[in-house]
Design a protein around this motif. Sequence first.
Motif, mmCIF file in Angstrom:
data_model
loop_
_atom_site.group_PDB
_atom_site.id
_atom_site.type_symbol
_atom_site.label_atom_id
_atom_site.label_comp_id
_atom_site.label_asym_id
_atom_site.label_seq_id
_atom_site.Cartn_x
_atom_site.Cartn_y
_atom_site.Cartn_z
ATOM 1 N N PHE A 1 42.101 37.947 26.096
ATOM 2 C CA PHE A 1 41.425 38.801 26.928
ATOM 3 C C PHE A 1 40.039 38.819 26.049
ATOM 4 C CE2 PHE A 1 40.928 43.218 27.704
ATOM 5 C CZ PHE A 1 39.616 42.672 29.202
ATOM 6 N N LEU A 2 40.151 38.929 24.892
ATOM 7 C CA LEU A 2 39.178 39.133 23.770
ATOM 8 C C LEU A 2 38.263 37.663 23.803
ATOM 9 C CD1 LEU A 2 37.546 40.804 21.878
ATOM 10 C CD2 LEU A 2 38.392 38.996 19.827
ATOM 11 N N VAL A 3 38.963 36.972 24.551
ATOM 12 C CA VAL A 3 37.838 35.564 24.829
ATOM 13 C C VAL A 3 37.084 35.659 25.906
ATOM 14 C CG1 VAL A 3 37.858 33.014 25.076
ATOM 15 C CG2 VAL A 3 39.263 34.165 23.213
ATOM 16 N N VAL A 4 38.162 36.049 26.904
ATOM 17 C CA VAL A 4 37.302 36.660 28.363
ATOM 18 C C VAL A 4 36.151 37.554 28.001
ATOM 19 C CG1 VAL A 4 37.146 37.035 30.686
ATOM 20 C CG2 VAL A 4 39.220 35.865 29.496
ATOM 21 N N LEU A 5 36.561 38.378 27.547
ATOM 22 C CA LEU A 5 34.810 39.501 27.616
ATOM 23 C C LEU A 5 34.151 38.921 26.731
ATOM 24 C CD1 LEU A 5 37.627 43.113 26.514
ATOM 25 C CD2 LEU A 5 36.071 42.101 28.444
ATOM 26 N N VAL A 6 34.014 38.110 25.184
ATOM 27 C CA VAL A 6 33.157 38.026 24.809
ATOM 28 C C VAL A 6 32.569 36.952 25.925
ATOM 29 C CG1 VAL A 6 32.742 36.939 22.722
ATOM 30 C CG2 VAL A 6 34.116 38.441 22.489
ATOM 31 N N CYS A 7 33.150 35.707 25.798
ATOM 32 C CA CYS A 7 32.816 34.844 26.755
ATOM 33 C C CYS A 7 32.169 35.539 28.120
ATOM 34 C CB CYS A 7 33.535 34.001 27.210
ATOM 35 S SG CYS A 7 33.669 32.822 25.976
ATOM 36 N N GLY A 8 32.738 36.372 29.100
ATOM 37 C CA GLY A 8 31.788 36.623 30.181
ATOM 38 C C GLY A 8 30.857 37.496 29.676
ATOM 39 N N GLN B 1 26.272 41.536 36.100
ATOM 40 C CA GLN B 1 27.925 41.867 35.237
ATOM 41 C C GLN B 1 28.789 41.453 36.316
ATOM 42 O OE1 GLN B 1 26.473 46.025 36.072
ATOM 43 N NE2 GLN B 1 26.014 46.915 33.884
ATOM 44 N N GLN B 2 28.563 41.536 37.400
ATOM 45 C CA GLN B 2 29.287 40.306 37.685
ATOM 46 C C GLN B 2 29.973 39.132 37.315
ATOM 47 O OE1 GLN B 2 30.257 41.315 41.639
ATOM 48 N NE2 GLN B 2 32.130 40.015 41.146
ATOM 49 N N VAL B 3 29.956 38.479 36.465
ATOM 50 C CA VAL B 3 30.308 37.598 35.699
ATOM 51 C C VAL B 3 31.585 38.406 34.335
ATOM 52 C CG1 VAL B 3 29.940 36.356 34.223
ATOM 53 C CG2 VAL B 3 28.398 35.845 35.644
ATOM 54 N N LEU B 4 31.388 39.326 34.240
ATOM 55 C CA LEU B 4 32.361 40.105 33.907
ATOM 56 C C LEU B 4 33.326 40.371 34.350
ATOM 57 C CD1 LEU B 4 34.013 40.006 30.772
ATOM 58 C CD2 LEU B 4 32.150 42.682 30.940
ATOM 59 N N ILE B 5 32.784 41.113 35.254
ATOM 60 C CA ILE B 5 34.295 41.548 36.576
ATOM 61 C C ILE B 5 34.690 40.654 36.842
ATOM 62 C CG2 ILE B 5 34.046 43.118 38.312
ATOM 63 C CD1 ILE B 5 31.769 44.314 38.073
ATOM 64 N N THR B 6 34.102 39.767 37.712
ATOM 65 C CA THR B 6 34.868 38.287 38.107
ATOM 66 C C THR B 6 35.979 38.190 36.823
ATOM 67 O OG1 THR B 6 33.280 38.195 39.594
ATOM 68 C CG2 THR B 6 34.777 36.598 39.495
ATOM 69 N N ALA B 7 35.452 37.601 36.397
ATOM 70 C CA ALA B 7 36.282 36.551 35.067
ATOM 71 C C ALA B 7 37.911 38.318 34.330
ATOM 72 C CB ALA B 7 35.268 36.764 33.843
ATOM 73 N N VAL B 8 36.963 38.963 34.846
ATOM 74 C CA VAL B 8 38.079 39.940 34.383
ATOM 75 C C VAL B 8 39.350 40.386 35.181
ATOM 76 C CG1 VAL B 8 39.320 42.308 33.725
ATOM 77 C CG2 VAL B 8 37.356 41.382 32.479
ATOM 78 N N MET B 9 38.722 39.915 36.540
ATOM 79 C CA MET B 9 39.983 40.075 38.034
ATOM 80 C C MET B 9 40.529 38.994 38.054
ATOM 81 S SD MET B 9 39.616 43.226 39.532
ATOM 82 C CE MET B 9 40.498 42.117 40.791
ATOM 83 N N ILE B 10 40.273 37.443 37.796
ATOM 84 C CA ILE B 10 40.478 36.653 36.956
ATOM 85 C C ILE B 10 42.080 36.250 36.819
ATOM 86 C CG2 ILE B 10 40.384 33.858 37.504
ATOM 87 C CD1 ILE B 10 39.392 34.828 39.800
ATOM 88 N N TYR B 11 41.622 37.187 35.062
ATOM 89 C CA TYR B 11 42.482 36.929 34.541
ATOM 90 C C TYR B 11 43.454 37.929 34.728
ATOM 91 C CZ TYR B 11 44.392 37.425 29.604
ATOM 92 O OH TYR B 11 44.503 37.910 28.359
#
Length: 353
Positions: A99-106, A121-131
């Motif tokens: 999850f930390l990888v998702v946050l940093v890369c997002g 911000q849509q990048v991080l929102i979508t990445a977190v939702m997929i995760y």
Amino acid sequence: MSGMSVAAGKRFVDPTGLAGWVAPAARLVVCAALPWYLCLWWFGTSTAPVAAALPAVLILRDDVFAAPRLALQRLLGVVAGVVLGVTVLHWLPAVPASFLVVLVCGCAVMYLLRHDGTPNQQVLITAVMIYATPTPGYPLARLVESAVGIAVVTLLGPLLWPPNPYRAAAGGLEAYRTGLRARLEQIAAGAAAGRRAPTRPDPFALWHRPHELLVTLERRTGRTALLPPRRPPAPDTLRPRLRLAARTAPALLLLARELEVRETAPRSPAADPGAAAAPPDAAVLALAPVVEATARALDAALGGEDCAPALRVARDLAAEHRAARPGRADTVLRAGLELTHEALTDHLATPAA
């Protein structure tokens, strides 16, 4: 200035009336409901295609003409977020630090895809939702739903009850005229009483408003991908009045700032409380009638009325002030008013298009 007195707290009522609220709300409802039911009944992506309705909620604003650009930015963010989320789940599915990888890369991709300095911000929102939803088929479903919602907003949003840019600009100009009238009343009253006009919390917003209105009008009346260019009413008196407002605003800001610097309020020296109070600035006191006359002339011009009589009075009063106080400091004090007089003179000489 009794003939132009308006309470400082009075607000301008949008001439569009109820339609100014109903049309945007109806546009949002249609653009949110249509992709929802398309994904539910036609594409069959899920039983609750929330991602299809979100673009209308997050993209549609007062400036409906900006919806296609915002929609494309959102689509780019969704694609990047889906790719990022799927990649992390594929390589690090059971690692606690994933999850930390998702946050940093997002966050990194979010700033790489920024537009006009604003992160996507849509990048991080979508990445977190997929995760957070490691369900087979969910990434593709979210991508399809977002694409359908964005397509509806892009293609249908500007066509549904498109706002009239000339009416919106006219309403904005009238609101600026009301605010300017109240501000100049305060400046004139302060000068006449030998004290400063009160400083506003955001003093620059009022003076910058005419430029914003003019730029927005030019952008909204040009040709877009779906709508033909808007034709102005004949004769077009709105653009000359907007240009006059945009030209005089910096000059009046200069006047307000110079009056603040002159420290017109009488005060005693702090070191000697018993000393006699300093007399008011005579040049500022004598400037109050010039401010009032200039305000009347500008108010008439911005309202589309004949400002020539009031402008003649303002010029005569400014000439008397200049003859009585020719010093350099007083010349700077009058500069904002005299620049406004020149702008009004040019406005009178410019015929409506």
